[in-house]
Design a protein around this motif. Structure first.
Motif, PDB file in Angstrom:
ATOM      1  N   GLY A  67       0.730  -1.301  -0.081  1.00  0.00           N
ATOM      2  CA  GLY A  67       0.015  -0.031   0.151  1.00  0.00           C
ATOM      3  C   GLY A  67       0.792   1.425  -0.083  1.00  0.00           C
ATOM      4  N   TYR A  68       0.121   2.646   0.047  1.00  0.00           N
ATOM      5  CA  TYR A  68       0.642   3.619   0.249  1.00  0.00           C
ATOM      6  C   TYR A  68       1.304   4.082   1.423  1.00  0.00           C
ATOM      7  CZ  TYR A  68      -1.018   5.754  -4.252  1.00  0.00           C
ATOM      8  OH  TYR A  68      -1.464   6.084  -5.718  1.00  0.00           O
ATOM      9  N   TYR A  69       2.336   4.864   1.523  1.00  0.00           N
ATOM     10  CA  TYR A  69       2.907   5.468   2.710  1.00  0.00           C
ATOM     11  C   TYR A  69       3.552   4.129   3.383  1.00  0.00           C
ATOM     12  CZ  TYR A  69      -0.296   9.255   1.616  1.00  0.00           C
ATOM     13  OH  TYR A  69      -0.805  10.167   1.209  1.00  0.00           O
ATOM     14  N   GLU A  70       4.150   3.389   2.732  1.00  0.00           N
ATOM     15  CA  GLU A  70       4.705   1.942   3.580  1.00  0.00           C
ATOM     16  C   GLU A  70       5.753   2.379   4.350  1.00  0.00           C
ATOM     17  OE1 GLU A  70       7.228   3.365   0.211  1.00  0.00           O
ATOM     18  OE2 GLU A  70       4.994   2.949   0.279  1.00  0.00           O
ATOM     19  N   ASP A  71       6.646   3.734   3.693  1.00  0.00           N
ATOM     20  CA  ASP A  71       7.855   4.202   4.532  1.00  0.00           C
ATOM     21  C   ASP A  71       7.467   4.321   6.156  1.00  0.00           C
ATOM     22  OD1 ASP A  71       8.958   3.939   2.215  1.00  0.00           O
ATOM     23  OD2 ASP A  71       9.662   5.941   2.332  1.00  0.00           O
ATOM     24  N   THR A  72       6.119   4.706   6.459  1.00  0.00           N
ATOM     25  CA  THR A  72       5.982   5.088   7.761  1.00  0.00           C
ATOM     26  C   THR A  72       5.946   3.715   8.807  1.00  0.00           C
ATOM     27  OG1 THR A  72       4.465   6.593   7.013  1.00  0.00           O
ATOM     28  CG2 THR A  72       3.807   5.833   9.124  1.00  0.00           C
ATOM     29  N   PRO A  73       5.520   2.502   8.691  1.00  0.00           N
ATOM     30  CA  PRO A  73       5.518   1.665   9.610  1.00  0.00           C
ATOM     31  C   PRO A  73       6.901   0.893   9.645  1.00  0.00           C
ATOM     32  CG  PRO A  73       4.154   0.980   7.921  1.00  0.00           C
ATOM     33  CD  PRO A  73       4.420   2.131   7.557  1.00  0.00           C
ATOM     34  N   TRP A  74       7.806   1.438   8.642  1.00  0.00           N
ATOM     35  CA  TRP A  74       9.048   0.923   8.450  1.00  0.00           C
ATOM     36  C   TRP A  74       9.954   1.696   9.323  1.00  0.00           C
ATOM     37  CZ3 TRP A  74      12.598  -2.890   6.415  1.00  0.00           C
ATOM     38  CH2 TRP A  74      13.786  -2.306   6.512  1.00  0.00           C
ATOM     39  N   THR A  75       9.797   3.278   9.260  1.00  0.00           N
ATOM     40  CA  THR A  75      10.705   4.092   9.646  1.00  0.00           C
ATOM     41  C   THR A  75      10.768   4.423  11.259  1.00  0.00           C
ATOM     42  OG1 THR A  75      10.563   5.299   7.569  1.00  0.00           O
ATOM     43  CG2 THR A  75      11.641   6.339   9.314  1.00  0.00           C
ATOM     44  N   PHE A  76       9.386   4.391  11.616  1.00  0.00           N
ATOM     45  CA  PHE A  76       9.193   4.668  13.097  1.00  0.00           C
ATOM     46  C   PHE A  76       9.512   3.394  13.883  1.00  0.00           C
ATOM     47  CE2 PHE A  76       5.877   7.648  11.707  1.00  0.00           C
ATOM     48  CZ  PHE A  76       6.588   8.794  12.478  1.00  0.00           C
ATOM     49  N   PRO A  77       9.372   2.361  13.589  1.00  0.00           N
ATOM     50  CA  PRO A  77       9.995   0.991  14.330  1.00  0.00           C
ATOM     51  C   PRO A  77      11.461   0.875  14.302  1.00  0.00           C
ATOM     52  CG  PRO A  77       7.961   0.084  13.021  1.00  0.00           C
ATOM     53  CD  PRO A  77       8.204   1.929  12.696  1.00  0.00           C
ATOM     54  N   VAL A  78      12.092   1.388  12.947  1.00  0.00           N
ATOM     55  CA  VAL A  78      13.509   1.205  13.004  1.00  0.00           C
ATOM     56  C   VAL A  78      14.132   2.032  13.815  1.00  0.00           C
ATOM     57  CG1 VAL A  78      15.379   1.631  11.489  1.00  0.00           C
ATOM     58  CG2 VAL A  78      13.562   0.174  10.692  1.00  0.00           C
ATOM     59  N   LEU A  79      13.628   3.324  13.869  1.00  0.00           N
ATOM     60  CA  LEU A  79      14.357   4.440  14.688  1.00  0.00           C
ATOM     61  C   LEU A  79      14.177   4.043  16.164  1.00  0.00           C
ATOM     62  CD1 LEU A  79      13.970   7.790  12.619  1.00  0.00           C
ATOM     63  CD2 LEU A  79      15.896   6.287  12.878  1.00  0.00           C
ATOM     64  N   LEU A  80      12.865   3.602  16.585  1.00  0.00           N
ATOM     65  CA  LEU A  80      12.429   3.220  17.797  1.00  0.00           C
ATOM     66  C   LEU A  80      13.375   2.211  18.474  1.00  0.00           C
ATOM     67  CD1 LEU A  80       8.694   3.779  17.947  1.00  0.00           C
ATOM     68  CD2 LEU A  80      10.291   5.302  18.994  1.00  0.00           C
ATOM     69  N   SER A  81      13.704   1.395  17.632  1.00  0.00           N
ATOM     70  CA  SER A  81      14.266   0.188  18.104  1.00  0.00           C
ATOM     71  C   SER A  81      15.945   0.218  17.931  1.00  0.00           C
ATOM     72  CB  SER A  81      14.226  -1.046  17.242  1.00  0.00           C
ATOM     73  OG  SER A  81      12.580  -1.287  17.049  1.00  0.00           O
ATOM     74  N   ALA A  82      16.381   1.293  17.206  1.00  0.00           N
ATOM     75  CA  ALA A  82      17.851   1.245  17.153  1.00  0.00           C
ATOM     76  C   ALA A  82      18.514   1.804  18.432  1.00  0.00           C
ATOM     77  CB  ALA A  82      17.990   2.419  16.035  1.00  0.00           C
ATOM     78  N   GLY A  83      19.419   0.963  18.641  1.00  0.00           N
ATOM     79  CA  GLY A  83      20.248   1.188  20.006  1.00  0.00           C
ATOM     80  C   GLY A  83      21.445   2.199  19.781  1.00  0.00           C
ATOM     81  N   ARG A  84      21.737   2.328  18.571  1.00  0.00           N
ATOM     82  CA  ARG A  84      22.792   3.622  18.076  1.00  0.00           C
ATOM     83  C   ARG A  84      22.517   4.114  16.939  1.00  0.00           C
ATOM     84  NH1 ARG A  84      27.479   1.069  17.225  1.00  0.00           N
ATOM     85  NH2 ARG A  84      28.782   2.943  17.550  1.00  0.00           N
ATOM     86  N   ILE A  85      22.301   5.381  16.712  1.00  0.00           N
ATOM     87  CA  ILE A  85      22.008   6.041  15.491  1.00  0.00           C
ATOM     88  C   ILE A  85      23.214   7.085  15.237  1.00  0.00           C
ATOM     89  CG2 ILE A  85      20.417   7.631  14.340  1.00  0.00           C
ATOM     90  CD1 ILE A  85      18.371   6.473  16.204  1.00  0.00           C
ATOM     91  N   ALA A  86      23.580   7.108  14.040  1.00  0.00           N
ATOM     92  CA  ALA A  86      24.640   8.146  13.749  1.00  0.00           C
ATOM     93  C   ALA A  86      23.853   8.996  12.631  1.00  0.00           C
ATOM     94  CB  ALA A  86      25.848   7.619  13.151  1.00  0.00           C
ATOM     95  N   VAL A  87      24.610  10.294  12.379  1.00  0.00           N
ATOM     96  CA  VAL A  87      23.980  11.168  11.163  1.00  0.00           C
ATOM     97  C   VAL A  87      25.353  11.533  10.284  1.00  0.00           C
ATOM     98  CG1 VAL A  87      22.018  12.003  12.550  1.00  0.00           C
ATOM     99  CG2 VAL A  87      24.174  13.234  12.559  1.00  0.00           C
ATOM    100  N   LEU A  88      25.207  11.927   9.108  1.00  0.00           N
ATOM    101  CA  LEU A  88      25.934  12.279   8.344  1.00  0.00           C
ATOM    102  C   LEU A  88      25.634  13.812   7.611  1.00  0.00           C
ATOM    103  CD1 LEU A  88      28.477  12.176   6.776  1.00  0.00           C
ATOM    104  CD2 LEU A  88      27.272  10.545   5.002  1.00  0.00           C
ATOM    105  N   ASP A  89      26.247  14.719   8.181  1.00  0.00           N
ATOM    106  CA  ASP A  89      25.593  15.824   7.573  1.00  0.00           C
ATOM    107  C   ASP A  89      26.274  16.292   6.158  1.00  0.00           C
ATOM    108  OD1 ASP A  89      24.853  18.554   7.411  1.00  0.00           O
ATOM    109  OD2 ASP A  89      26.434  19.348   8.491  1.00  0.00           O
ATOM    110  N   ARG A  90      25.637  15.559   5.188  1.00  0.00           N
ATOM    111  CA  ARG A  90      26.062  15.812   3.847  1.00  0.00           C
ATOM    112  C   ARG A  90      25.012  15.135   2.808  1.00  0.00           C
ATOM    113  NH1 ARG A  90      28.002  13.031  -0.790  1.00  0.00           N
ATOM    114  NH2 ARG A  90      30.017  13.937  -1.532  1.00  0.00           N
TER     115      ARG A  90
END
Length: 742
Positions: A181-204
């Motif tokens: 279905g549409y908006y398939e990124d929503t139930p992927w992105t929220f669980p992934v970020l909520l579950s991640a023990g370590r997140i990093a960012v790249l300012d590029r």
């Protein structure tokens, strides 16, 4: 095992697919596999994928027997992935050059986090580019790894799958998949970020997000937008299965309400007959998942009040906005009439002979030639009151102490410009500013011209895009004095601006500090100290100019990280982009990240380029006017002219810089690197070329230009060794000749 597995689902994108594949397979970082999923595309996508797979063994193609949609196509590709990290790239988007290398470096630096969030830019069908408006979130969080609880602002970023790299074993352990279905990124992105023990960012900026003329699939009118409700049900089901995440329910509850109302607010998303139903389903979902006792933000209370209230408020808001637009047009017309009448109302107010108004770089602050003249006036003519014009309040905190200012267009601005005798600027004043008899306009320009300017742009349609040359010349008609640093500038300005001004051979005031600091190696010590550059390092300043043959103006001639490495130990590379690119996506294409990692120094935001030049030992440039100023330092200059013909054809140049260079010339990056490894950048031939160049283009720069402007053009004095200058007060009408000589 490759470092990255890039999964690319493909459906009806044959016009964009080659560019997408090239952007991945053509990366300088080669440790990557590509899994392309042909989602039973009815066009030529499958054949294109097979063609690329036959040429590059890193590409594997999966042809699906039926069309399953974007989410399930991604799912089909995941079991084939063997890389350490998963990337999901939409087949009409592209990776930016050097993106995979930057990701690999950041992942190594942060010891392989669960998720790496990187930046992107929107690229529009008409050629424009706009960086992610929330790029500052990545800059603020660019240090060590973190959890979502520590930096919840990461959730403010666009909730999409393609701006992140995911550690594959983390994804497999948690069992993340995409729903249909549409908006398939929503139930992927929220669980992934909520579950991640370590997140990093790249300012590029690692990805160009294509904005099609007809928009993406989510811009179409369809009942499929109702899928958003089922997708959020999946998000809340994920929370229900993990009690430790219950604290996020209030946030996600509000996020869901805002997301659904945003869809409803778009006139082209839902058929009119379906809007009430969509509202009711959203309201039911909002009630069902509201945490007990949780307050409802004002903007979402309408979900408790019903569709009739929502529709009435929407109609009222549309009426208010329409009325505001009509009122704005009326005010604009009235302001225009008042502006035309104002000179008639104020013409009888006398000029103040002790009032001078200054501006630089379109009212950005106290910079350049006008700043040098202002400082000289405070010494040689302390009775003159100097007032600076600023574009907006943001520039006020950057002003030096004790500097008087007015804001452009304000009542105070009108008062000082109506009465000022002296006007000093390096950019034309606004068209509404009328030149009064007796006022003196001193135009400093912005350096010695190599590229075509003014009326000469009439033969260069690409370069004058968005430039009203006739209006430019009408504004230049107000000039009394045009400052020049050499005979070349004098000839060019009189040709490019066929107006009634007199050329003043004063030299360039902003270059006084360079002339005086030529032999003083400590003059740039402050810059080196701020950026931690060792005193014994050779500082290489790279200052490219903008290109008129590329929309946006930025063309990356080479990888600056490569040059920094090729220079070797004992060298520091300092990069300064053209000021017009300071706020553009060009800054996000690796420069900020390289600066953070200490690979180079990004000096684009340094307000005073003279200090940057004083701190450097050699200048590398292409066609930037900075070379003419730098020649005053008598330090090596290297020209990289790998696109000279394209630049000259699009912009036009007054002479061939490769035939009359200020130093050694490189036609390719390899030649540039060789000049430094061989030492030719500072050999005897380089010195001879530099001396001849300075003789031609620094003829009037002697360290006293600002003093000369103040004492001759503002005070009417005659300086020893100078041809007599007419009394300033008698030269205040346009067209009066001012003759000086070298």
């Amino acid at each position: 095992m490759p470092r990255f597995s890039v999964i690319i689902p493909c459906y009806k994108v044959q016009g964009f697919l080659r560019e997408c594949l090239d952007s991945v397979l053509g990366q300088s970082y080669r440790d990557v596999e590509v899994i392309a999923v042909d989602d039973r595309s009815p066009d030529g996508c499958g054949a294109i994928l097979d063609e690329y797979a036959a040429r590059d063994e890193r590409l594997r193609v999966l042809h699906l027997a039926e069309n399953v949609g974007l989410g399930r196509a991604r799912n089909a590709g995941m079991p084939l992935a063997t890389g350490d990290y998963l990337l999901f790239l939409d087949s009409d988007d592209t990776l930016t050059p050097g993106a995979l290398r930057a990701m690999a470096d950041r992942l190594a630096e942060t010891d392989d986090p669960d998720v790496l969030v990187f930046d992107y830019a929107r690229t529009y069908w008409w050629g424009g580019t706009r960086r992610n408006a929330l790029a500052h979130v990545l800059a603020d969080a660019r240090g060590a790894t973190f959890t979502l609880t520590e930096r919840p602002e990461i959730l403010d970023l666009l909730m999409v799958v393609w701006n992140k790299a995911y550690r594959r074993d983390f994804v497999e352990r948690e069992g993340f998949t995409f729903p249909p279905g549409y908006y398939e990124d929503t139930p992927w992105t929220f669980p992934v970020l909520l579950s991640a023990g370590r997140i990093a960012v790249l300012d590029r900026i690692c990805l160009d997000y294509r904005q099609r003329r007809q928009g993406n699939i989510l811009s179409t009118t369809s009942r499929k937008h109702f899928d958003i409700h089922a997708q959020y049900e999946r998000v809340f089901a994920f929370l229900d299965a993990r009690p430790q995440l219950a604290g996020w329910r209030p946030y996600l509850h509000i996020k869901m309400g805002e997301h659904c109302l945003d869809i409803l607010s778009k006139p082209d998303r839902l058929p009119p007959s379906d809007r009430a139903e969509f509202f009711r389903r959203t309201a039911a979902l909002f009630r069902a998942h509201r945490p007990p006792g949780a307050p409802v933000p004002a903007g979402l209370r309408v979900l408790e009040q019903g569709y009739a209230v929502y529709a009435a408020r929407r109609r009222a808001g549309q009426a208010v906005r329409a009325a505001a637009r009509r009122a704005g047009r009326t005010r604009t017309a009235a302001a225009g009439k008042l502006g035309r009448a104002r000179p008639l109302l104020t013409v009888r107010r006398p000029l103040d002979p002790e009032l001078a108004v200054y501006s630089a770089f379109s009212h950005r602050g106290v910079y350049g030639d006008p700043a040098a003249i202002y400082r000289a006036a405070r010494h040689w003519a302390p009775h003159l009151r100097g007032v600076w014009v600023l574009r907006d309040e943001e520039q006020v905190p950057l002003l030096p102490a004790g500097v008087e200012h007015v804001l452009l267009g304000s009542a105070a601005y009108r008062r000082v410009t109506e009465r000022a005798t002296f006007f000093v600027n390096n950019v034309n004043w606004p068209g509404a500013l009328r030149k009064r008899p007796g006022s003196v306009h001193i135009h400093t320009h912005q350096g010695t011209p190599l590229k075509y300017m003014g009326a000469d742009l009439l033969d260069k349609p690409g370069a004058r895009l968005g430039v009203d040359v006739p209006q430019m010349l009408r504004r230049a008609d107000r000039w009394d004095h045009s400052l020049v640093a050499n005979p070349h500038s004098e000839r060019v300005w009189e040709r490019a601006y066929p107006c009634h001004f007199a050329s003043a051979r004063t030299g360039s005031p902003r270059n006084d500090v360079l002339v005086r600091g030529r032999a003083d190696r400590a003059a740039g010590a402050g810059f080196r100290l701020r950026y931690g550059i060792p005193a014994d390092h050779t500082v290489v300043l790279y200052a490219p100019t903008r290109r008129d043959y590329r929309r946006g103006g930025h063309v990356e001639r080479f990888d600056p990280a490569r040059l920094a490495a090729d220079l070797g130990p004992g060298h520091t590379l300092v990069v300064r982009l053209h000021p017009s690119l300071a706020a553009s996506p060009a800054r996000g294409l690796g420069l900020s990240e390289l600066h953070r990692r200490g690979v180079l120094v990004d000096a684009t935001d340094e307000p005073h380029v003279e200090e940057v030049m004083l701190a450097s030992d050699v200048l590398v440039t292409d066609y930037s006017a900075l070379m003419f100023d730098y020649a005053n330092l008598d330090r090596p200059i290297v020209i990289l002219a790998d696109d000279r013909e394209a630049y000259a054809a699009s912009r036009g140049t007054y002479f061939d810089i490769t035939a009359e260079p200020p130093g050694q010339v490189a036609g390719t990056y390899r030649e540039l690197a060789y000049l430094f490894t061989s030492g030719a950048w500072r050999d005897e031939e380089a010195g001879r070329l530099r001396s001849a160049f300075a003789g031609r283009f620094c003829a009037f720069d002697d360290g006293r230009a600002a003093e000369r402007v103040v004492r001759t053009l503002m005070l009417g004095e005659e300086l020893p060794g100078q041809v007599s200058v007419p009394d300033a007060r008698s030269a205040r009408s346009a067209g009066r000749d001012l003759m000086t000589s070298s």
